[in-house]
Design a protein around this motif. Structure first.
Motif, PDB file in Angstrom:
ATOM      1  N   LEU A 326       0.856  -1.263  -0.128  1.00  0.00           N
ATOM      2  CA  LEU A 326       0.009   0.113  -0.019  1.00  0.00           C
ATOM      3  C   LEU A 326       0.869   1.210  -0.011  1.00  0.00           C
ATOM      4  O   LEU A 326       1.889   1.425   0.671  1.00  0.00           O
ATOM      5  N   LEU A 327       0.390   2.279  -0.984  1.00  0.00           N
ATOM      6  CA  LEU A 327       1.344   3.592  -1.161  1.00  0.00           C
ATOM      7  C   LEU A 327       1.289   4.196   0.024  1.00  0.00           C
ATOM      8  O   LEU A 327       0.114   4.423   0.767  1.00  0.00           O
ATOM      9  N   PRO A 328       2.299   5.168   0.374  1.00  0.00           N
ATOM     10  CA  PRO A 328       2.194   6.193   1.424  1.00  0.00           C
ATOM     11  C   PRO A 328       1.228   7.081   1.231  1.00  0.00           C
ATOM     12  O   PRO A 328       0.637   7.363  -0.105  1.00  0.00           O
ATOM     13  N   TYR A 329       0.642   7.584   2.251  1.00  0.00           N
ATOM     14  CA  TYR A 329      -0.554   8.702   2.096  1.00  0.00           C
ATOM     15  C   TYR A 329      -0.707   9.600   2.886  1.00  0.00           C
ATOM     16  O   TYR A 329      -1.522  10.446   3.035  1.00  0.00           O
ATOM     17  N   LYS A 330       0.602  10.025   3.678  1.00  0.00           N
ATOM     18  CA  LYS A 330       0.593  11.202   4.538  1.00  0.00           C
ATOM     19  C   LYS A 330       0.363  12.475   3.857  1.00  0.00           C
ATOM     20  O   LYS A 330       0.641  12.443   2.898  1.00  0.00           O
ATOM     21  N   GLY A 331      -0.377  13.224   4.443  1.00  0.00           N
ATOM     22  CA  GLY A 331      -1.046  14.693   3.976  1.00  0.00           C
ATOM     23  C   GLY A 331      -2.322  14.510   3.030  1.00  0.00           C
ATOM     24  O   GLY A 331      -2.762  15.493   2.844  1.00  0.00           O
ATOM     25  N   SER A 332      -2.779  13.283   2.647  1.00  0.00           N
ATOM     26  CA  SER A 332      -3.914  13.180   2.099  1.00  0.00           C
ATOM     27  C   SER A 332      -5.206  13.376   3.244  1.00  0.00           C
ATOM     28  O   SER A 332      -5.008  13.427   4.583  1.00  0.00           O
ATOM     29  N   VAL A 333      -6.441  13.503   2.710  1.00  0.00           N
ATOM     30  CA  VAL A 333      -7.429  13.863   3.377  1.00  0.00           C
ATOM     31  C   VAL A 333      -7.950  13.037   4.557  1.00  0.00           C
ATOM     32  O   VAL A 333      -8.642  13.410   5.510  1.00  0.00           O
ATOM     33  N   TYR A 334      -7.592  11.795   4.306  1.00  0.00           N
ATOM     34  CA  TYR A 334      -7.985  10.734   5.535  1.00  0.00           C
ATOM     35  C   TYR A 334      -6.819   9.940   6.018  1.00  0.00           C
ATOM     36  O   TYR A 334      -6.816   9.139   6.888  1.00  0.00           O
ATOM     37  N   TYR A 335      -5.589  10.913   6.067  1.00  0.00           N
ATOM     38  CA  TYR A 335      -4.469  10.110   6.839  1.00  0.00           C
ATOM     39  C   TYR A 335      -4.736  10.501   8.346  1.00  0.00           C
ATOM     40  O   TYR A 335      -4.985  11.481   8.858  1.00  0.00           O
ATOM     41  N   THR A 336      -4.549   9.232   9.024  1.00  0.00           N
ATOM     42  CA  THR A 336      -4.264   9.381  10.451  1.00  0.00           C
ATOM     43  C   THR A 336      -2.925   8.669  10.851  1.00  0.00           C
ATOM     44  O   THR A 336      -2.570   7.631  10.264  1.00  0.00           O
ATOM     45  N   LEU A 337      -2.734   8.900  12.165  1.00  0.00           N
ATOM     46  CA  LEU A 337      -1.553   8.161  12.494  1.00  0.00           C
ATOM     47  C   LEU A 337      -1.892   6.647  12.958  1.00  0.00           C
ATOM     48  O   LEU A 337      -1.179   5.590  12.620  1.00  0.00           O
ATOM     49  N   GLU A 338      -3.087   6.441  13.390  1.00  0.00           N
ATOM     50  CA  GLU A 338      -3.655   5.053  13.470  1.00  0.00           C
ATOM     51  C   GLU A 338      -3.766   4.233  12.224  1.00  0.00           C
ATOM     52  O   GLU A 338      -3.322   3.083  11.955  1.00  0.00           O
ATOM     53  N   GLY A 339      -4.174   5.121  11.264  1.00  0.00           N
ATOM     54  CA  GLY A 339      -4.284   4.402   9.779  1.00  0.00           C
ATOM     55  C   GLY A 339      -2.853   4.111   9.171  1.00  0.00           C
ATOM     56  O   GLY A 339      -2.804   3.098   8.546  1.00  0.00           O
ATOM     57  N   GLU A 340      -1.874   4.878   9.460  1.00  0.00           N
ATOM     58  CA  GLU A 340      -0.465   4.647   9.003  1.00  0.00           C
ATOM     59  C   GLU A 340       0.171   3.329   9.806  1.00  0.00           C
ATOM     60  O   GLU A 340       0.879   2.721   8.954  1.00  0.00           O
ATOM     61  N   ALA A 341      -0.142   3.252  10.949  1.00  0.00           N
ATOM     62  CA  ALA A 341       0.201   2.043  11.802  1.00  0.00           C
ATOM     63  C   ALA A 341      -0.386   0.659  11.061  1.00  0.00           C
ATOM     64  O   ALA A 341       0.431  -0.154  10.805  1.00  0.00           O
ATOM     65  N   THR A 342      -1.604   1.022  10.740  1.00  0.00           N
ATOM     66  CA  THR A 342      -2.366  -0.176  10.167  1.00  0.00           C
ATOM     67  C   THR A 342      -1.589  -0.431   8.676  1.00  0.00           C
ATOM     68  O   THR A 342      -1.358  -1.682   8.189  1.00  0.00           O
ATOM     69  N   ARG A 343      -1.405   0.628   8.032  1.00  0.00           N
ATOM     70  CA  ARG A 343      -0.750   0.477   6.510  1.00  0.00           C
ATOM     71  C   ARG A 343       0.641  -0.289   6.736  1.00  0.00           C
ATOM     72  O   ARG A 343       0.820  -1.159   5.951  1.00  0.00           O
ATOM     73  N   GLU A 344       1.291   0.030   7.705  1.00  0.00           N
ATOM     74  CA  GLU A 344       2.665  -0.580   7.751  1.00  0.00           C
ATOM     75  C   GLU A 344       2.607  -1.983   8.174  1.00  0.00           C
ATOM     76  O   GLU A 344       3.453  -2.793   7.677  1.00  0.00           O
ATOM     77  N   LYS A 345       1.623  -2.478   9.133  1.00  0.00           N
ATOM     78  CA  LYS A 345       1.570  -3.800   9.438  1.00  0.00           C
ATOM     79  C   LYS A 345       0.762  -4.589   8.262  1.00  0.00           C
ATOM     80  O   LYS A 345       1.421  -5.642   7.973  1.00  0.00           O
ATOM     81  N   VAL A 346       0.058  -4.101   7.493  1.00  0.00           N
ATOM     82  CA  VAL A 346      -0.499  -5.015   6.350  1.00  0.00           C
ATOM     83  C   VAL A 346       0.757  -5.069   5.214  1.00  0.00           C
ATOM     84  O   VAL A 346       0.940  -5.970   4.615  1.00  0.00           O
ATOM     85  N   ASN A 347       1.392  -4.000   5.235  1.00  0.00           N
ATOM     86  CA  ASN A 347       2.568  -4.122   4.246  1.00  0.00           C
ATOM     87  C   ASN A 347       3.592  -5.034   4.811  1.00  0.00           C
ATOM     88  O   ASN A 347       4.276  -5.924   3.837  1.00  0.00           O
ATOM     89  N   GLU A 348       3.723  -5.204   5.942  1.00  0.00           N
ATOM     90  CA  GLU A 348       4.774  -6.091   6.511  1.00  0.00           C
ATOM     91  C   GLU A 348       4.287  -7.586   6.065  1.00  0.00           C
ATOM     92  O   GLU A 348       5.291  -8.482   5.799  1.00  0.00           O
ATOM     93  N   TRP A 349       3.058  -7.828   6.189  1.00  0.00           N
ATOM     94  CA  TRP A 349       2.647  -9.148   5.969  1.00  0.00           C
ATOM     95  C   TRP A 349       2.524  -9.457   4.520  1.00  0.00           C
ATOM     96  O   TRP A 349       3.143 -10.427   3.917  1.00  0.00           O
ATOM     97  N   ILE A 350       2.260  -8.418   3.690  1.00  0.00           N
ATOM     98  CA  ILE A 350       2.764  -8.427   2.070  1.00  0.00           C
ATOM     99  C   ILE A 350       3.930  -9.032   1.768  1.00  0.00           C
ATOM    100  O   ILE A 350       4.194  -9.794   0.725  1.00  0.00           O
TER     101      ILE A 350
END
Length: 410
Positions: A326-350
């Motif tokens: 999943l691509l980085p999305y910091k600065g987008s309208v729906y970015y949150t720190l919780e969402g970023e942590a989720t993205r990183e966990k999903v990417n580690e699994w991928i």
């Protein structure tokens, strides 16, 4: 000599090489023994916005960009999300000259069981008869459909990133001239597939399953600069005879259906991926909207389980699956720190699970070197979520073409 000529014609037809394709062309019933491969697709969605208005006594001229050569073709039309039966009185396919103008003598009638018109019930999809029509990968085609009666809300693909046309009242499907096509539209109505009988060396098709990043949001409209378009171009340049079918839907999610953003990837997997003619491979890039759209899903394990179900079902169907991070999305309208942590966990699994036949680390390729949680400004369309044309090209260049070479074991 006459017998030799007849044998030669039989051989040509057997391999899908129909003599005289340059002229207006003909249609006939589909031969089920020949192997069709999807050259283009558009995933269907529930009607919303302008699609709720429907069409009556008008002709649609929809522009598409196929990714595989073929000397014979067929169309697929769908009323999957319509609310009432719809009749297509005339359907034609032709080569685009410019805008809504077609190359003279290229516009070819499409038939259905030998008839020029067809009526689809709610939920129904139809495949046309075979058309002796030459499809050239990378050359834009126009599919013109005359709809005589009020259709009600339209089953469509909302974000086409392609300019198409709606006519003045009347049937203009057979005309090559553009004057009647006065209204522009940036969606595809009812049209869900173009299949071809390809070169004997063709090894199948890749389906790109994803959300707006696969659908091409942020790219230049009508330029065919989505990442699957750039991937198809790379394959052609390398002489790899493989189609690329774009099954992206803007706003799509792994788990949740949405009246605007379409059925979930899980719920549309069979129709949009597994049932595509000739599919052999899948590129999966989904999950960022599960994290970002309200209500957000910050349970990385839940998203992972959804992705795993997709991979397992594709593998059971005999397909290879390549996972995109999943691509980085910091600065987008729906970015949150919780969402970023989720993205990183999903990417580690991928990256590390071994669930995929290969991994495309879009996240690392597209990241800003000085702030990896953001898109690289060189690749950012401006909303900090969707890539630009340059970004989509970089995504396509990150894909290992050796996966798709014919010598690769299956």
């Amino acid at each position: 000599m006459k017998r030799v000529g007849m044998v030669l014609i039989g051989i040509l037809v057997l391999f899908g090489i129909a003599p005289g394709w340059e002229s207006e062309g003909t249609a006939e019933e589909v031969n089920p023994k020949k192997r069709w491969v999807g050259a283009w697709t558009a995933s269907q969605q529930e009607p919303s916005g302008t699609a709720l208005e429907g069409i009556k006594d008008q002709t649609l001229r929809m522009i598409i960009h196929p990714h595989l050569d073929g000397n014979q073709a067929r169309l697929r039309l769908s009323n999957h999300f319509g609310s009432q039966p719809v009749t297509f009185e005339d359907v034609y396919i032709g080569m685009v000259k410019e805008g809504a103008s077609l190359v003279p003598r290229s516009n070819t009638r499409v038939t259905f069981d030998g008839e020029p018109s067809v009526t689809l019930d709610v939920g129904e999809t139809v495949t046309s008869d075979r058309i002796h029509f030459k499809v050239k990968a990378g050359q834009s085609l126009a599919v013109s459909i005359y709809v005589p009666h009020d259709t009600g809300p339209v089953s469509w693909h909302r974000l086409a990133k392609q300019r198409s046309y709606i006519s003045l009242p009347g049937n203009y499907a057979s005309r090559t001239e553009p004057e009647a096509y006065t209204e522009r539209v940036y969606s595809w109505y009812w049209l869900t597939g173009l299949d071809v009988l390809p070169h004997p060396g063709t090894t199948g098709g890749i389906v790109a399953l994803g959300d707006s990043i696969t659908d091409g949001a942020g790219s230049t409209s009508s330029a065919n600069h989505r990442y699957p378009d750039f991937l198809a171009q790379r394959l052609r340049e390398e002489g790899i005879r493989k189609s690329v079918m774009n099954a992206g839907i803007s706003g799509n999610k792994v788990w949740r259906d949405d009246p605007v953003y379409g059925p979930s990837a899980l719920n549309r997997l069979e129709r949009d991926v597994l049932n595509q003619p000739g599919v052999t491979d899948v590129i999966l890039l989904e999950g960022i909207n599960d994290i970002g759209h309200e209500p957000p899903d910050y349970d990385a394990e839940h998203i992972i389980q959804g992705l795993k179900r997709i991979v397992d079902r594709a593998h059971q169907a005999g397909l290879r699956v390549y996972g995109g991070t999943l691509l980085p999305y910091k600065g987008s309208v729906y970015y949150t720190l919780e969402g970023e942590a989720t993205r990183e966990k999903v990417n580690e699994w991928i990256r590390n699970s071994g669930a995929f036949d290969g991994v495309i680390d879009f996240a690392r390729i597209m990241a800003d070197p000085s702030d990896p949680d953001r898109l690289n400004p060189v690749y950012d369309s401006g909303d900090h979520l969707h890539p630009s044309d340059a970004g989509y090209q970089a995504m396509a260049e990150a894909i290992n073409l050796d996966w798709f070479r014919p010598e690769q074991p299956r």
